[in-house]
Structures are given as structure tokens and as C-alpha cells.
Design an enzyme around this catalytic site. Structure first.
Site, PDB file in Angstrom:
ATOM      1  N   ARG A 173       0.809  -1.229   0.000  1.00 44.02           N
ATOM      2  CA  ARG A 173       0.000   0.000   0.000  1.00 44.02           C
ATOM      3  C   ARG A 173       0.838   1.272   0.000  1.00 44.02           C
ATOM      4  O   ARG A 173       0.482   2.280   0.618  1.00 44.02           O
ATOM      5  CB  ARG A 173      -0.963   0.021   1.196  1.00 44.02           C
ATOM      6  N   SER A 222     -10.805   0.031   3.898  1.00 49.67           N
ATOM      7  CA  SER A 222      -9.943  -0.564   4.931  1.00 49.67           C
ATOM      8  C   SER A 222      -9.214   0.532   5.700  1.00 49.67           C
ATOM      9  O   SER A 222      -8.486   1.328   5.115  1.00 49.67           O
ATOM     10  CB  SER A 222      -8.918  -1.502   4.284  1.00 49.67           C
ATOM     11  N   GLU A 292      -4.181   2.844   6.998  1.00 50.34           N
ATOM     12  CA  GLU A 292      -4.172   2.680   5.544  1.00 50.34           C
ATOM     13  C   GLU A 292      -4.894   3.858   4.905  1.00 50.34           C
ATOM     14  O   GLU A 292      -4.534   4.328   3.837  1.00 50.34           O
ATOM     15  CB  GLU A 292      -4.854   1.363   5.143  1.00 50.34           C
TER      16      GLU A 292
END
Length: 305
Positions: A173, A222, A292
Site C-alpha cells: 500500500r 480498509s 491505511e
């Protein structure tokens, strides 16, 4: 000099002062952009950034699906790529030429129609190509680093450069894209596949997502990255945070790695709830959860100083 204190170059696209960002992000919360710029084309974006004072911060905004915009708003210029950047074209050798503003649904459906497999996972990520490239977007076993050939990026200086997969320093990510740059296009490469089989995989992913995630809520996707050897949702659940509320913000009861705006939550409440979850997980499991979700802008308290 503009009313917001910035001297801005002329544009051919749309430039809006004090633009509300809450309607443009999934949480439906947060402040305004000092300026919101929707360029007409790549050249318009280049000219604007080239003529803009280098000290002015620039931030790209896609669908705002994985972002908290703080209540004090975002200083400088927020760039949003609209329809001119939302095209996807299938090419030879299972390649796809994608505009930076194209959605994951458009990319995967264009790939399906062209018999290109390997991009099905993008169907499940609510975002745009620019965001996928920047964050190494991934889900259901696939990541952008697996399919990206290269991307076209307008740097903060206004220069247009092409960066290959290896230039982006991809990790989980995260990418090494320069600060203030805007991804305007990307090339993906899949593999040959049967459209019916590709559609079946997309249906499977959609059904799994529908069953496990609060899709019809004001959420941000998320919230925390999965720590090495752990599932973030499980750590949150085991820390007793399922359904935990703070003001109008709540930890989803359906999927504990999702935060919800149950009505009129402020961005501060959503972020504070996330920090409380992090505190409880650390206390319970000794694991530090990493955000995130991007948190951008300034807090309301700081904006009023």
C-alpha cells in the site's frame, strides 16, 4: 491576488475557491479545499502547475474512497481528474491504456470485454487509476505492482514524465511517487482470458465483498494495514472494538476494519475513533496498527488559530 490569498495561473478547466470536499469523499465529512482544480487535459494541468508558486501545496484527489479530509480543510490546490482522464482502451498483448481518473470498474470491465484477465481485483476497489498507482492498490490476491507496466505523471514542476514499475519502489500500500505529483495515465498488462471466466471471477469478488463489507454506508474502506502475520480486523475485534462509537463515528459491526459515519460525524470524530482503536489494539495485543486511510488537511482547531 485571489480572495484566498493565492495568485493563480490561468486555466482552461474549472477552478473553484473554497470548494467543499465532503461531497467528494466517501465519509461525507471534512472541510473545504482552498482551491479545487479540475483540468481540461494534461497540458492544462502542466501549464497550471508550472505557473503556480512552488511553495503552494498540491494534492491529487480521486474518488476519495480511502481518505479522511480533516475539518479545517486542505490548504493549497486539490487536483481532481474528471471525464477527460476517465478513458480506458485495450491494446495489443493484453495491455490496457488507462486515464488517471478511470475507475476500477471501468478498467476491469474493459479488460473483460477484450479478453484480458488479471485485473479482476480492481473491480472490488472503489477508486481511480491514479489512486491505485500511488497506493499500490490491492485486494483479493492482486496488487497494482503485479500488472503495472508504467505510468505518466505530471510532477509538481509541471514536467510530464513516464515512470516504470521499478521506479515506483512499491511496497504494501505504498509507492515512492514524488510529493505533489499527479498520475494522469497508466498502462496495465494482464494475460489472455475468456470473457465469461473473467466475469465469473468479478462476480465472485463482488459477492465476497458484498457479504463481508458495509458497502452501503458512509465509510472509508480498509482503515488499517494488515500487520505482518496478522489480520487488522481480527486485532480490532479481539480488542473489543466491534461497534465502538465516538460521536457520529462507529467501528463497523459487519467488518471491524471499517469505520462508519453513522450520520453527521465530523472528520475529527472519525479520526479520533481510529486512534482509540489503535490504542486498544496496542494495549490488548501489543501491535501498532498503521493507518491505511489517508488523513489530509488541517484540524479545525488549527485552522481557527
Amino acid at each position: 491576488m485571489s480572495e484566498t490569498g493565492l495568485s493563480l495561473p490561468p486555466v482552461r478547466g474549472k477552478l473553484t475557491a473554497n470548494a467543499p470536499l465532503a461531497p467528494l469523499v466517501w465519509f461525507k465529512a471534512g472541510g473545504t479545499a482552498q482551491w479545487l482544480f479540475e483540468p481540461k487535459d494534461v497540458a492544462d494541468l502542466q501549464d497550471f502547475l508550472r505557473g503556480l508558486d512552488p511553495a503552494v501545496p498540491v494534492m491529487a484527489l480521486g474518488l476519495g474512497s480511502n481518505m479522511i479530509v480533516r475539518d479545517g480543510g486542505v490548504e493549497g490546490v486539490v487536483v481532481r481528474l474528471g471525464k477527460p482522464f476517465a478513458k480506458v482502451t485495450a491494446g495489443p498483448d493484453c495491455t490496457l491504456a488507462c486515464g488517471g481518473g478511470a475507475s476500477g470498474i471501468l478498467v476491469s470491465s474493459t479488460a473483460r470485454d477484450a479478453g484480458v484477465a488479471g485485473t479482476e481485483f480492481l473491480r472490488s476497489i472503489p477508486g481511480t487509476v491514479g489512486g491505485f498507482v500511488r497506493m499500490n492498490g490491492g485486494a483479493y490476491g492482486g496488487e497494482v505492482k503485479d500488472i503495472l507496466v508504467d505510468c505518466d505523471v505530471v510532477l509538481r514542476s509541471g514536467e510530464l514524465v513516464t515512470l516504470g514499475n521499478a521506479d515506483l519502489g512499491y511496497t504494501y500500500r505504498h509507492s515512492a511517487l514524488p510529493e505533489g505529483c499527479v498520475v494522469v495515465a497508466a498502462r496495465f498488462k494482464g494475460r489472455p482470458g475468456e470473457p465469461a471466466a473473467i466475469q465469473a471471477e468479478m462476480d465472485r469478488i463482488s459477492a465476497a465483498r458484498e457479504a463481508s463489507q458495509p458497502l452501503r454506508s458512509k465509510t472509508g474502506g480498509s482503515t488499517f494495514k494488515n500487520p505482518e502475520g496478522h489480520a487488522a480486523w481480527k486485532l480490532v475485534d479481539e480488542a473489543g472494538c466491534r461497534g465502538l462509537q465516538l460521536g457520529g463515528a462507529q467501528v463497523s459491526e459487519k467488518h471491524t476494519n471499517f469505520l462508519l459515519n453513522t450520520g453527521n460525524a465530523t472528520a475529527a470524530e472519525i479520526e479520533a475513533l481510529g486512534e482509540e482503536v489503535r490504542r486498544r489494539v496496542m494495549e490488548n495485543a501489543g501491535v501498532s496498527l498503521e493507518w491505511e486511510i489517508q488523513r489530509v488537511g488541517i484540524r479545525a482547531d488549527d485552522a481557527s488559530k
